[in-house]
Scaffold this motif. Structure first.
Motif, PDB file in Angstrom:
ATOM      1  N   SER A 166      41.817  40.666  36.444  1.00 56.24           N
ATOM      2  CA  SER A 166      41.876  41.379  37.725  1.00 56.24           C
ATOM      3  C   SER A 166      40.589  41.171  38.516  1.00 56.24           C
ATOM      4  CB  SER A 166      42.055  42.878  37.525  1.00 56.24           C
ATOM      5  OG  SER A 166      43.215  43.127  36.832  1.00 56.24           O
ATOM      6  N   GLU A 167      39.456  41.235  37.810  1.00 56.09           N
ATOM      7  CA  GLU A 167      38.186  41.034  38.516  1.00 56.09           C
ATOM      8  C   GLU A 167      38.127  39.611  39.087  1.00 56.09           C
ATOM      9  OE1 GLU A 167      36.243  43.336  39.363  1.00 56.09           O
ATOM     10  OE2 GLU A 167      37.046  44.912  38.105  1.00 56.09           O
ATOM     11  N   GLY A 168      38.610  38.646  38.284  1.00 56.98           N
ATOM     12  CA  GLY A 168      38.627  37.260  38.746  1.00 56.98           C
ATOM     13  C   GLY A 168      39.525  37.089  39.963  1.00 56.98           C
ATOM     14  N   MET A 169      40.652  37.788  39.954  1.00 55.15           N
ATOM     15  CA  MET A 169      41.556  37.694  41.103  1.00 55.15           C
ATOM     16  C   MET A 169      40.929  38.294  42.352  1.00 55.15           C
ATOM     17  SD  MET A 169      45.281  38.421  39.512  1.00 55.15           S
ATOM     18  CE  MET A 169      46.048  38.752  41.081  1.00 55.15           C
ATOM     19  N   ALA A 170      40.177  39.369  42.151  1.00 51.97           N
ATOM     20  CA  ALA A 170      39.507  39.988  43.304  1.00 51.97           C
ATOM     21  C   ALA A 170      38.462  39.032  43.879  1.00 51.97           C
ATOM     22  CB  ALA A 170      38.864  41.302  42.894  1.00 51.97           C
ATOM     23  N   VAL A 171      37.755  38.321  42.989  1.00 48.96           N
ATOM     24  CA  VAL A 171      36.759  37.358  43.480  1.00 48.96           C
ATOM     25  C   VAL A 171      37.467  36.235  44.232  1.00 48.96           C
ATOM     26  CG1 VAL A 171      34.968  35.703  42.845  1.00 48.96           C
ATOM     27  CG2 VAL A 171      35.152  37.855  41.601  1.00 48.96           C
ATOM     28  N   MET A 172      38.579  35.788  43.665  1.00 48.09           N
ATOM     29  CA  MET A 172      39.297  34.691  44.309  1.00 48.09           C
ATOM     30  C   MET A 172      39.827  35.113  45.684  1.00 48.09           C
ATOM     31  SD  MET A 172      41.647  31.909  42.952  1.00 48.09           S
ATOM     32  CE  MET A 172      43.288  31.543  43.432  1.00 48.09           C
ATOM     33  N   ALA A 173      40.403  36.327  45.762  1.00 49.46           N
ATOM     34  CA  ALA A 173      40.919  36.805  47.056  1.00 49.46           C
ATOM     35  C   ALA A 173      39.791  36.850  48.075  1.00 49.46           C
ATOM     36  CB  ALA A 173      41.549  38.184  46.882  1.00 49.46           C
TER      37      ALA A 173
END
Ligand code: ADP
Ligand code: MG
Length: 435
Positions: A166-173
């Motif tokens: 989830s943290e990685g997805m937030a960074v990607m977004a």
């Protein structure tokens, strides 16, 4: 004897870090903004385990001298403003001088930097708020900031982080938004040793949207371009056959800064009334250019919220430019029905739609109440029935979509507006929805 004492700087930084660095994505945002402010042409961001174990931002910007590479870690240390007057005309993304101080207090941080044209560079190592090493070295021009073990010494913070994924997805977004906000900068994003996307930095917004969000999404966007009263609106908005179940792709940038603003959202969504079904949301990558003094970005340490000094003008600028772009793109029926139901004269309509033309910058802006009578709620169903082929067009989902956590509701125009009632009526509220 008194019981009050001034806190040690490292404790003060730790407290401030709570506001600036909530999660890896907020650290990445600050570091990438610093790279942009440094005039970088290329920015590479790499994360491992969602950015918690490793996070690196590399730029080819102006770099820092050895002295600055150390002083940048101090709180309220900035090269971007000098006095209070400068606050009123901020063009840089940063200015509070607290990001590096805050980030360095919650992670093991290294800065490798070299001034453009300098013989050698500097490495500064700062472990959880304490500088533990400074060395000279042959680093490339520009700056690299590496953070390892984010929040490792702050268990209270660590436990509030979501899964690495989830943290990685937030960074990607976040990276996706950063990349489209500056098509003239080449961005590369790598997560767990996989290259996720890269933009070429050729300055073409559509190319950047394509590279980041994919072909299907880019293909469903239409250009918006308008200018009036010192406000320029540009970018892309989705055509009505593309709808979403949430607002994640309503992206607004003011003077190239990613912002969140209820005024902008309300203006956009109101402009789509009668084009897309109630409960669905459009997408946009919209840029507003206005004088720096017309907007206050210093509302919160994260600088994402903004306040407009003349909100109504901003609302009108977005509303009419979107409306005009939709009318230009879509066949007349919708317009004719709207004109009829709103009792609008041809002259008034022309003035409104004229807002969208850069060539005919003539029309004085009409207020929303001029165009939309207050007490004429629209039917809950779209005014114009979609063209037969649109019905068959599947609703596109973008290449990567974050899971929808909350059902989102249509947003009303800010209640402070004197025309809020009129605008609210245009947004068919779901049953039981109360203001
Ligand atoms: P702010 O960006 O608000 O000034 P920061 O704590 O983020 O505060 O950074 C402090 C200062 O460090 C900046 O004003 C800038 O001079 C310098 N700096 C930070 N990152 C970079 C970078 N990537 N390249 C060059 N200078 C940088
Ligand atoms: Mg900064």
């Amino acid at each position: 004897m008194g019981i009050i004492h001034v806190l040690d700087m490292s404790v003060a930084n730790l407290i401030a870090a709570g506001e600036v660095v909530e999660r890896p994505a907020s650290a990445v945002k600050e570091l990438v903004e610093n790279a942009m402010d440094a005039g970088a042409h290329t920015i590479t961001v790499e994360i491992k385990r969602g950015g918690v174990s490793f996070l690196r931002v590399t730029d080819d910007g102006c770099g820092m001298s050895d002295a600055d590479a150390v002083s940048c870690l101090q709180r309220h240390a900035t090269s971007k403003i000098k006095d209070a007057d400068d606050l009123a005309r901020i063009l840089a993304l940063g200015f509070r001088g607290e990001a590096l101080a805050a980030i360095s207090s919650v992670t093991d941080l290294r800065i490798l930097t070299r001034l453009r044209g300098a013989q050698s560079g500097t490495l500064v190592h700062c472990e959880y708020g304490k500088v533990t090493g400074i060395a000279e070295g042959g680093y490339p021009e520009g700056t690299t900031v590496i953070c390892e073990g984010l929040f490792a010494h702050v268990p209270a913070r660590l436990q509030f982080l979501k899964s690495d994924q989830s943290e990685g997805m937030a960074v990607m977004a976040l990276m996706e938004k950063m990349a489209v906000s500056h098509p003239e900068i080449a961005f590369r994003f790598i997560a767990d040793e996989q290259s996720k996307f890269h933009t070429t930095g050729d300055g073409n917004l559509k190319n950047a949207i394509y590279a980041v969000y994919g072909r299907e999404f880019a293909g469903k966007m239409t250009e918006v371009s308008a200018s009036s009263g010192g406000i320029t609106v540009s970018g892309f908005i989705s055509t009505p056959e593309y709808v979403r179940g949430n607002r994640h792709m309503e992206l607004f940038f003011i003077n190239s800064r990613l912002v969140s603003s209820k005024t902008l959202i309300a203006a956009l969504e109101n402009a789509y009334t009668s084009y897309i079904p109630v409960g669905k949301f459009p997408a946009c990558v919209m840029f507003l250019k206005l004088h720096a003094s017309a907007v206050d970005v210093n509302v919160h340490p994260s600088k994402a919220e903004v306040k407009f000094h003349r909100e109504k003008e901003i609302f009108d600028a977005v509303y009419y430019s979107v409306r005009g772009a939709l009318e230009a793109k879509i066949a007349r029926p919708a317009l004719d029905v709207i004109k009829k139901t709103q009792g609008m004269t041809e002259e008034k309509w022309n003035a409104v739609s004229g807002f969208t033309s850069l060539k005919t910058e003539k029309p004085e802006q009409l207020s929303v109440t001029d165009v939309l009578p207050e007490k004429k709620p629209e039917p809950a169903t779209p005014v114009s029935s979609p063209k037969p082929e649109q019905k068959e067009t599947p609703i596109l989902t973008p290449k990567r979509e974050a899971p929808e956590v909350f059902a989102e509701k249509p947003l009303h125009a800010p209640s402070t507006f004197d025309y809020a009632a009129g605008m609210t009526a245009r947004v068919a509220a779901p049953t039981g929805f109360k203001k």
